[in-house]
Design an enzyme around this catalytic site. Structure first.
Site, PDB file in Angstrom:
ATOM      1  N   LYS A 187       1.019  -1.085   0.051  1.00  0.00           N
ATOM      2  CA  LYS A 187      -0.032   0.023   0.116  1.00  0.00           C
ATOM      3  C   LYS A 187       0.781   1.379   0.019  1.00  0.00           C
ATOM      4  O   LYS A 187       2.042   1.162   0.605  1.00  0.00           O
ATOM      5  CB  LYS A 187      -0.895  -0.121   1.415  1.00  0.00           C
TER       6      LYS A 187
ATOM      7  N   SER B  52      -9.855   2.169   3.120  1.00  0.00           N
ATOM      8  CA  SER B  52      -8.954   2.731   2.063  1.00  0.00           C
ATOM      9  C   SER B  52      -8.107   2.130   1.353  1.00  0.00           C
ATOM     10  O   SER B  52      -7.257   2.472   0.330  1.00  0.00           O
ATOM     11  CB  SER B  52      -8.166   3.926   2.912  1.00  0.00           C
TER      12      SER B  52
ATOM     13  N   SER C 111     -10.161  -0.180   7.106  1.00  0.00           N
ATOM     14  CA  SER C 111      -9.467   0.045   5.965  1.00  0.00           C
ATOM     15  C   SER C 111      -8.876  -1.284   5.200  1.00  0.00           C
ATOM     16  O   SER C 111      -8.522  -1.653   4.119  1.00  0.00           O
ATOM     17  CB  SER C 111      -8.633   1.039   5.690  1.00  0.00           C
TER      18      SER C 111
HETATM   19  N1  GLN Z   1     -13.352   4.653   6.343  1.00  0.00           N
HETATM   20  C1  GLN Z   1     -12.670   5.126   7.525  1.00  0.00           C
HETATM   21  C2  GLN Z   1     -12.125   6.633   7.562  1.00  0.00           C
HETATM   22  O1  GLN Z   1     -12.599   6.862   6.424  1.00  0.00           O
HETATM   23  C3  GLN Z   1     -11.753   4.374   8.081  1.00  0.00           C
HETATM   24  C4  GLN Z   1     -10.491   4.487   7.112  1.00  0.00           C
HETATM   25  C5  GLN Z   1      -9.291   3.363   7.537  1.00  0.00           C
HETATM   26  O2  GLN Z   1      -9.277   2.315   8.190  1.00  0.00           O
HETATM   27  N2  GLN Z   1      -8.011   4.064   7.296  1.00  0.00           N
HETATM   28  O3  GLN Z   1     -11.589   6.884   8.251  1.00  0.00           O
END
Ligand code: GLN
Length: 484
Positions: free
Chosen positions: A76, A151, A175
């Site tokens: 990532k 994400s 995410s």
């Molecule tokens: N979807 C959540 C957010 O927007 C979690 C994102 C994540 O786990 N990095 O913060």
């Protein structure tokens, strides 16, 4: 070769069925041929990959091959990679070449893995749909009109499209697990502190944790073995003995107690998702597990508490991007204030700006107690719910996300609707517990995720419980239609 699991690739390499250079070239060719459909990579590192593959082949020939010797993986783009652009999918870091490797990147290098490239993601890991990337959205290989989740959407799409056998990811509120669910993969977020955060660009430091996305629980165990380590460079990394997560995979589930939280099956859950999860519960009963209804009474407070704490931490973490030291700098600043304002205004996207504003407000003098402190108190109650539940059960089971993959733009106008996609995953991060998602069915050709939550440092148990499900079912073996 691309449909083999990591476990199969390891034995194929050792049995000389193919070399790491052949395998790596094969994945690089697939990415070149197919990734314009998915946009799952931001940066490809073909030259590095082939050099690493040559070294791996020499080590394999010399009988000196470490755990992942010659196996290609993707990282990532939140993990720093020395000499390679590390953008976090932001214009702010579009020109940033990391001067050092994240600890987990180094761990994979030492284990002989080959880096194919850096995967797309939501900007600074903020999002649940991979629509906030500066490099454009990632498309779900199961249905390219739909989001892959976020994400870690690029890592998930790359693995689901068989462009990489496994990928690293990070999870602040879901995410890893949510994109695993939406792309039909296995994804694990370990206990907070099990994996080093050194060199992982910070979003919300008390919640961020790295983990992996793979096509089976066995592969997740293999990848996590290398990722997990104690690291003095991360002060929240826990000095806990390392385990071989593959050791316990075969253990029987007889005598296992699985808790089913009432609160994870209420309003907002897609009835078809509920049906698939209920069917999975039956599978577990047939494998010898006992099912116990439980309550996690503060579940409804997880999303509101998270959306105070995570933005608060992000507003502090992202203050380092000021146009002075590295990253985007505006043209011809008039003075220092203009440099800060325009560099940040131009470098950050809308979702990142929204979070910085919310976070700075929640931390401001008059509001700190009302918002930030209150949210921390709520966080404590959420953690306590889990501590009480784990007195009676070994693992907790529920859906990973309320819905399967949704179409692009479906939630764009309504940030709260998007935030609610993480309603079942966020509490785990607030409590610091490990969580995992595995595929358990399809709705209209789109995958559904089953979430398993474990007690602190119970990654081995979670992987065992997931592996046993995968021995009894074939949801994880189904691949997106266009991948053949
Ligand atoms: N979807 C959540 C957010 O927007 C979690 C994102 C994540 O786990 N990095 O913060």
């Amino acid at each position: 070769m691309h449909s083999k699991t990591i476990a199969q690739l390891i034995s194929g390499l050792r049995n000389k069925e193919f070399s790491s250079v052949e395998l790596t070239q094969h994945f690089l060719d697939r990415i070149a041929a197919h990734d314009d459909r998915y946009n799952s990579f931001i940066t490809l590192t073909g030259d590095i990959a082939l050099t690493q593959a040559q070294v791996a082949d020499q080590r394999l020939a010399a009988g000196d091959a470490p755990a992942l010797c010659g196996v290609p993986i993707a990282h990532k783009d939140i993990f720093c990679t020395k000499g390679v652009r590390t953008s976090c999918a932001s214009k702010m870091l579009d020109n940033f070449i990391a001067p050092y490797d994240a600890t987990i990147v180094e761990n994979y290098q030492q284990a002989g893995a080959v880096m194919l490239g850096k995967t797309n993601m939501d900007e600074f890991a903020m999002g649940s749909s991979n629509e906030t990337s500066y490099y454009g959205p990632v498309k779900n290989p199961w249905n390219t009109n739909c989001v892959p989740g976020g994400s870690s959407g690029g890592s998930a799409a790359a693995v689901a499209a068989l462009l990489a056998p496994g990928a690293t990811a990070s999870d602040t509120g879901g995410s890893i697990r949510q994109p695993a669910a939406l792309c039909g993969l296995t994804g694990i977020k370990p206990t907070y502190g099990r994996v080093s955060r050194y060199g992982m660009i910070a979003f919300a430091s008390s919640l961020d944790q790295a983990g992996v996305l793979t096509r089976s629980a066995e592969d997740a165990a293999i990848m996590l073995n290398t990722m997990a380590s104690f690291d003095a460079k991360d002060s929240t990394c826990v000095d806990q003995p390392l385990e071989d997560y593959t050791q316990g995979l075969a253990a029987s589930l007889n005598g296992l107690t699985i808790g089913i939280p009432d609160e994870y099956f209420g309003e907002g859950l897609n009835p078809k998702t509920a049906e698939a999860v209920q069917a999975a519960i039956k599978t577990y009963q047939s494998l010898g597990a006992t099912i116990k209804p439980i309550s996690l009474p503060h579940t409804h407070l997880a999303v509101p508490a998270y959306y105070v704490i995570a933005p608060a931490e992000c507003s502090a973490n992202l203050s380092r991007f000021d146009g002075v030291r590295y990253g985007h700098r505006c043209e011809d600043p008039k003075d220092l204030a203009d440099l800060y304002k325009r560099s940040r205004g131009e470098g950050f996207g809308n979702e990142v700006k929204r979070r910085i504003l919310v976070g700075a407000y929640a931390l401001s003098a008059g509001y700190y107690d009302a918002y930030y402190n209150k949210a921390q108190q709520v966080r404590r109650l959420i953690k306590q719910d889990f501590v009480e539940a784990f007195a009676d059960v070994d693992v907790i089971l529920g859906p990973t996300a309320p819905n399967p993959a949704f179409e692009f733009g479906a939630k764009g106008g309504d940030p709260v609707a998007m935030y609610l996609e993480d309603i079942y995953t966020i509490a785990t991060n607030l409590a610091g517990l490990p969580g995992l998602s595995i595929p358990c069915g399809l709705i209209d050709g789109k995958p559904i995720g089953l979430q398993l939550i474990g007690n602190y440092f119970a990654e081995g148990k979670l992987l065992n419980v997931a592996h046993q499900f995968q021995q009894a079912t074939d949801f994880h073996q189904q691949t997106a239609p266009a991948t053949a």
